[in-house]
Design an enzyme around this catalytic site. Structure first.
Site, PDB file in Angstrom:
ATOM      1  N   SER A 198      37.974 -68.877  85.444  1.00 27.86           N
ATOM      2  CA  SER A 198      36.958 -68.184  86.243  1.00 27.86           C
ATOM      3  C   SER A 198      35.686 -69.024  86.175  1.00 27.86           C
ATOM      4  O   SER A 198      35.724 -70.206  86.495  1.00 27.86           O
ATOM      5  CB  SER A 198      36.750 -66.762  85.706  1.00 27.86           C
ATOM      6  OG  SER A 198      35.793 -66.075  86.491  1.00 27.86           O
ATOM      7  N   HIS A 235      39.248 -67.525  89.895  1.00 33.23           N
ATOM      8  CA  HIS A 235      38.511 -66.425  90.514  1.00 33.23           C
ATOM      9  C   HIS A 235      37.613 -67.008  91.598  1.00 33.23           C
ATOM     10  O   HIS A 235      36.704 -67.805  91.307  1.00 33.23           O
ATOM     11  CB  HIS A 235      37.661 -65.704  89.466  1.00 33.23           C
ATOM     12  CG  HIS A 235      38.458 -64.858  88.533  1.00 33.23           C
ATOM     13  ND1 HIS A 235      37.896 -63.913  87.710  1.00 33.23           N
ATOM     14  CD2 HIS A 235      39.784 -64.796  88.277  1.00 33.23           C
ATOM     15  CE1 HIS A 235      38.828 -63.306  86.998  1.00 33.23           C
ATOM     16  NE2 HIS A 235      39.984 -63.844  87.321  1.00 33.23           N
ATOM     17  N   ASP A 266      40.726 -61.545  82.009  1.00 29.35           N
ATOM     18  CA  ASP A 266      41.871 -61.858  82.860  1.00 29.35           C
ATOM     19  C   ASP A 266      42.655 -63.020  82.248  1.00 29.35           C
ATOM     20  O   ASP A 266      42.082 -64.009  81.802  1.00 29.35           O
ATOM     21  CB  ASP A 266      41.392 -62.230  84.269  1.00 29.35           C
ATOM     22  CG  ASP A 266      42.529 -62.273  85.275  1.00 29.35           C
ATOM     23  OD1 ASP A 266      43.622 -61.753  84.960  1.00 29.35           O
ATOM     24  OD2 ASP A 266      42.334 -62.823  86.378  1.00 29.35           O
TER      25      ASP A 266
END
Length: 364
Positions: A42, A69, A160
């Site tokens: 991310s 992301h 995540d």
């Protein structure tokens, strides 16, 4: 319907959900003839991706799938930028491409990606709820590619990738997380804290280990038709485990034990079974690590959606017929190592009872 790992006993029986599925050759054994490396990141991911790809040769024989992301409504230049760092073809996934070795695939914006039959599949990103594209992809990859998966969580905030790495390790794959070199340590720290990470390294060191692991026969293992008692080395390992833990694996599925042992050999950089047995005899901590690998938990909330839907719409409504508030429904959840299945059953029951207007209490 048991999703969690069986509680250790003096004579453990391998659960169906151990996911080694050795009752016959996997339909993907022929398909999955090369490893796939799933890489998630991310915030700070561009730098980490760049360092990883720069350190990888272009002929590893593996496929690399990068899940970042991304802003859902803006075009991404990630594929173009990363194509400058490697001689492997780098493409943003469009349509439904079949994964090929020595290629790099990148998730596009506004999409969730999974894999099925070797094909990358895209669906629109959910507009509500928590977006966890790394977990989604890693979990589907683990289910299909099993022990041929390498999972990597790089820089990023939040958590995540943790659930996805747990699924990969449960299938016998190898897992990595970025060390303190990460710009954002939230995602790597979450994965490390879960206990599912095998290596904590900088991206260039992760690349070096990936290349080493890709050369190991372990990643191309297929099922073997034999028994533990037919393999003297494994008989000795079972004795060591029994002596140290009190748990007898004599009647465990051979392929489950075989894959877990070879996985530990890869992690310890040992290529010969006799070397590993010597290592076990000298290192009690490795005996415990092997024991934990064999009995690794395979679980999540609502892990088998179809089964839970049948419970909600068919089974529980029938159980509730004629029940009063003084007549409880009792459910046994077997081997619930984390309790996720037990809580899932309770939630599904609550929905079914509410729909039926029933006040029958529940005991789990």
């Amino acid at each position: 319907m048991t999703n969690d790992q069986p509680t250790p006993s003096s004579d453990p029986q391998p659960a169906e959900n151990m996911l080694d599925r050795d009752d016959g050759p996997s339909k993907f054994n022929e398909l999955a003839s090369f490893p796939i490396v799933g890489v998630g990141a991310s915030a700070g991911g561009l730098e980490a991706f760049t360092q990883l790809l720069t350190a990888l040769p272009c002929d590893t024989g593996m496929a690399f799938v990068l899940v970042q992301h991304l802003a859902p409504n803006h075009p991404s230049a990630l594929a173009e930028i990363l194509s400058r760092t490697t001689k492997m073809p780098v493409t943003e996934v469009q349509g439904e491409p079949t994964v090929e070795p020595n290629h790099v695939y990148i998730i596009p914006p506004g999409r969730t990606m999974t894999i099925s039959n070797g094909v990358l599949q895209l669906v629109p990103r959910e507009t509500s709820g928590l977006h966890r594209p790394i977990d989604e992809f890693f979990t589907s990859l683990a289910e299909e590619w099993q022990h041929r998966v390498i999972g990597v969580v790089l820089s990023g905030t939040a958590s995540d990738g943790t659930i996805g790495l747990e699924a990969i390790k449960a299938e016998g794959g190898i897992t990595f997380a970025q060390d303190a070199t990460a710009q954002q340590e939230g995602m790597p720290h979450s994965a490390i804290a879960s206990g599912c990470v095998d290596f904590v390294l900088a991206p260039f060191e992760i690349a070096r280990e990936i290349v080493r692991i890709g050369r190991e026969p372990f990643v191309l293992l297929t099922a073997k038709s034999c028994r533990i008692e037919d393999e003297p080395g494994f008989v000795q390992i079972v004795k060591l485990l029994h002596h140290s833990t009190g748990v007898d694996f004599t009647h465990y599925k051979f392929n489950t034990l075989y894959r877990r042992v070879t996985r530990r050999m890869v992690l310890q950089k040992l290529t010969d079974l006799s070397q590993y047995i010597d290592f076990l005899e000298k290192m009690p901590s490795e005996v415990e690590a092997l024991f934990q690998d064999i009995l690794i938990s395979v679980t999540s909330f609502f892990r088998d959606p179809d089964a839970f839907e049948v419970l909600r719409t068919v089974v529980f409504p029938k159980l509730l017929v004629g029940k009063t508030r003084h007549d409880p429904v009792r459910i046994w959840s077997l081997a619930c190592s984390t309790g996720q299945e037990a809580y899932s059953l309770a939630m599904i029951y609550a929905e079914a009872a509410d729909a039926a207007g029933s006040q029958a209490p529940l005991q789990v």
